[in-house]
Design an enzyme around this catalytic site. Structure first.
Site, PDB file in Angstrom:
ATOM      1  N   TYR B 252     -44.393  48.628 -15.388  1.00 34.49           N
ATOM      2  CA  TYR B 252     -43.659  47.363 -15.257  1.00 34.49           C
ATOM      3  C   TYR B 252     -42.844  47.342 -13.963  1.00 34.49           C
ATOM      4  CZ  TYR B 252     -39.344  44.735 -15.385  1.00 34.49           C
ATOM      5  OH  TYR B 252     -38.284  43.959 -15.018  1.00 34.49           O
ATOM      6  N   HIS B 253     -42.022  48.382 -13.775  1.00 36.57           N
ATOM      7  CA  HIS B 253     -41.203  48.413 -12.563  1.00 36.57           C
ATOM      8  C   HIS B 253     -42.089  48.376 -11.315  1.00 36.57           C
ATOM      9  CE1 HIS B 253     -38.209  50.175 -15.470  1.00 36.57           C
ATOM     10  NE2 HIS B 253     -37.425  49.337 -14.824  1.00 36.57           N
TER      11      HIS B 253
END
Lengths: 458, 458
Positions: B252-253
């Site tokens: 996600y990051h």
């Protein structure tokens, strides 16, 4: 007679006449020889199954020629491409057990743009057969798409490589800049294909060494020296070693930056091993292996989309066309000759990164400005050569700083071929032989970075 | 009676009873008021068309309350989410003409995992209707998926925003780490959705200001101070201002890092304007606007996947559960209260980046270690609170350096709310009121960064 033979892989299943069954998996233990060649067909292209792919499933892979302990099982993703194919041959000749994987996307781009390799190339299956005829060595063959995770996992389970060499990405900056669809395609194809490879390694065998092709273009043109992937920064009295900051010049180059970040993370959390090769612009068309037989030739692209600059200049000079320099030509590129590329790949494979290590090399041997490249070709060419400057269709700096560290490969043993008259002369010969195949208008750049949408295939 | 009314947009077409025709486009000039509310339906979810969305197409948008020159047309992507909805209300109350866009993916994740917001939330259509009833202000509504480029282009052409606020991404690190499919989904959804938005801006109106939500987690935990997006580096006697090197902690990051690189490039080649907001962990559940009526409430997540750490601690304390600290708790996070988030968004919109500028803010107001957060909750909680340490399911550093520059928003006018007893007390009240809705086992982390595949929804 059926085209299917015992042990063949079709759509991810082992075909067996003996039992009448189709099994879903066949994973020989790593390091042992597999007793059959594999053909897996899946993905986006409709394929004619050619007889060459139908070799006897029971024939054994070639016995290793390399010294004991060095022989590896190497899977070359994108093994039908400009560099993937010569790399597969080079690794095979070095005694490694090689299989190639391809979805023929690169051949598809030719249809899309109405161009073709200047040098005619055989089908992958024919190439593999010729290599076997000439050397007795076998190369395994998997046909399919890395964005199809089932296929990717299947191939890794089936071939059980020690090393995966990953060329299987859309590799042209201009192609990624055609329009939104081409940009999205490039990033999904490249980044998600690599993501599937990372997960396959993590889930099937985290010891597999991923050797991934990146690009020097990922760095952009910073005003500081370019290090090999990582940089020591001192900031406000504190220090850290961080990933070198990137500022790439196209959605293609960006896909390589995204890949590198994803791969570094996978090394960090799963302890897998990876080597990221930021490659310069490649020139040349022959390696000792491809030169053995016309049917082993690799691609030689001259068009404005896939033709790399030095190869394109050679072709323009032979045709009596002006060498087309974008902008004032002061832009500098790292470059590398094709024979050094395949040697670098061998060095990376035979000297794997440590577990958990995200290792980066700048795979280039010298830096030249576009003008210097044009002048080199002009000096050596037997024809009278003129140089023409076009408005630069790319958004890039001119007259920039460019000093690149690229000592890692030399430390591993690379002895670089620098741009020489000899190499260019052999390129002139190849070009003359096939000059009648050129479609001249394909050399004119039509893809403009400043526009969100350009036309191709005109 | 047909649900369809003149001027409505259905599947990207303007419905007209007057002519019996369906037109393909209707793009009012920028800065003028559109005389209808729009409903576009497309994408991945089957939707019931609710009466609230069927308001009279001829009713006008609310007249501006903000001073002349400040009123803007703002499109909030992900306007049904935890922060997107309060932001839409805040901007609407500030006098801007607001439309929201959502594909309800966030509501879908709840079904997948068998959880729900602790505080009940209304449908988007009901929320919009209630806001109109209470304030007379209208909020436009587009239902669809940003990865559907036709839809994305259509909305931008139809609403003609001055500013696009982009919350519409999968926002949970654990969700992206479930397995390969969730990682690939997260990166395709986030990165390709944003790519379509960038192209829509470039092709339709390069003057639109993109205000994009990123995350402080994109930086990782470098041993040097974290600057706002860019850093001046001196290296071997030369200097440059480069993108701050990132080392994010989940797929996600990573998607946010990929976004930032793509956006910076779009600013550079097309001269568009963008503000990237690297936001800290948000806590709190109410803004003055959502607190007006229960039916305007935003989400309040307590589960191990979508529940942010401070909110989760409050809920655990109310339930008499131990506060679950991952690892030794020395990991530091930048945090921000929800009222500051919506204010930051307003400041970013009303002070747009210059054309060609990729502007970055670190949208956080203070740094606290996980242990400090747990101790704060324990101190203020009316209940007896215990703290429990679990093996950290994430791969992250403990006891690391963390010093973040976050002065940009303050310079624009932000007056931060720091973590205070008052705020936490109001959170305790909300939590007590809905504590009966908790599914306790959903608070146990089951997604392990070190494994390539974890189970969810148990």
């Amino acid at each position: 007679m059926s085209l299917l033979r015992e042990g063949m892989l079709v759509n991810g299943h082992v075909y067996s006449t003996g039992t009448g069954q189709v099994g879903s998996e066949n994973a020989p233990k790593k390091g042992t020889l597999t007793s059959r060649r594999s053909l897996v067909i899946t993905g986006c292209l409709a394929l004619v199954i050619t007889p060459c792919a139908m070799v006897d499933a029971r024939s054994s892979l070639a016995s290793p020629a390399a010294p004991a302990g060095v022989t590896m099982k190497i899977l070359v993703l994108g093994g039908d491409g400009y560099l993937g194919w010569p790399t597969a041959l080079h690794l095979s000749e070095a005694g490694h057990h090689v299989a190639v994987l391809d979805n023929f996307a690169r051949r598809g781009y030719d249809f899309e743009m109405g161009v073709d390799s200047l040098v005619p190339i055989e089908t992958l299956q024919a190439r593999i057969r010729v290599w076997h005829e000439l050397t007795g060595k076998e190369i395994g063959c998997y046909i399919g798409d890395l964005t199809d995770a089932d296929f990717t996992y299947h191939v890794v389970r089936d071939f059980r490589p020690d090393t995966i060499v990953h060329f299987a990405e859309q590799r042209a900056a201009p192609y990624s800049m055609v329009d939104r669809k081409h940009a999205v395609y490039t990033q999904i194809n490249n980044v998600m294909g690599t993501m599937n490879v990372l997960y396959a390694i993590a889930e099937i065998d985290p010891d597999i060494h991923l050797v991934k092709l990146g690009t020097m273009g990922a760095y952009g043109t910073p005003n500081i020296d370019i290090e090999e992937g990582w940089i020591e920064i001192e900031h406000k009295g504190r220090k850290d070693r961080v990933l070198y900051p990137k500022r790439p010049g196209s959605f293609y180059h960006l896909s390589k930056v995204h890949d590198s970040h994803n791969i570094e993370f996978a090394c960090r959390i799963w302890g897998i091993r990876a080597t990221d090769l930021n490659q310069g612009v490649v020139y040349g068309q022959q390696t000792p292996q491809t030169a053995r037989d016309d049917r082993l030739a690799t691609r030689y692209d001259y068009d404005a989309v896939f033709g790399t600059v030095l190869n394109r200049f050679v072709i323009q000079s032979v045709l009596g066309e002006p060498l087309m320099v974008y902008g004032n030509g002061s832009q500098v590129r790292g470059i590398i000759e094709i024979r050094d590329t395949v040697r670098c790949l061998q060095l990376a494979c035979e000297n794997p990164a440590d577990r958990g290590d995200f290792r980066v090399f700048n795979q280039m041997t010298q830096s030249l400005s576009i003008t210097q490249m044009a002048e080199t070709i002009a000096r050596v060419s037997p024809e009278k050569v003129t140089i023409e400057h076009l408005a630069n269709p790319r958004v890039e700096e001119e007259g920039h700083h460019y000093n690149v560290v690229h000592s890692g490969m030399v430390e591993l043993g690379l002895e670089p071929h620098l741009l020489s008259d000899t190499l260019i002369e052999s390129l002139f010969e190849i070009t003359k032989r096939f000059a009648h195949r050129v479609r001249r208008e394909a050399m004119i750049p039509t893809i403009d970075w400043r526009r969100a949408s350009s036309l191709i295939g005109l």
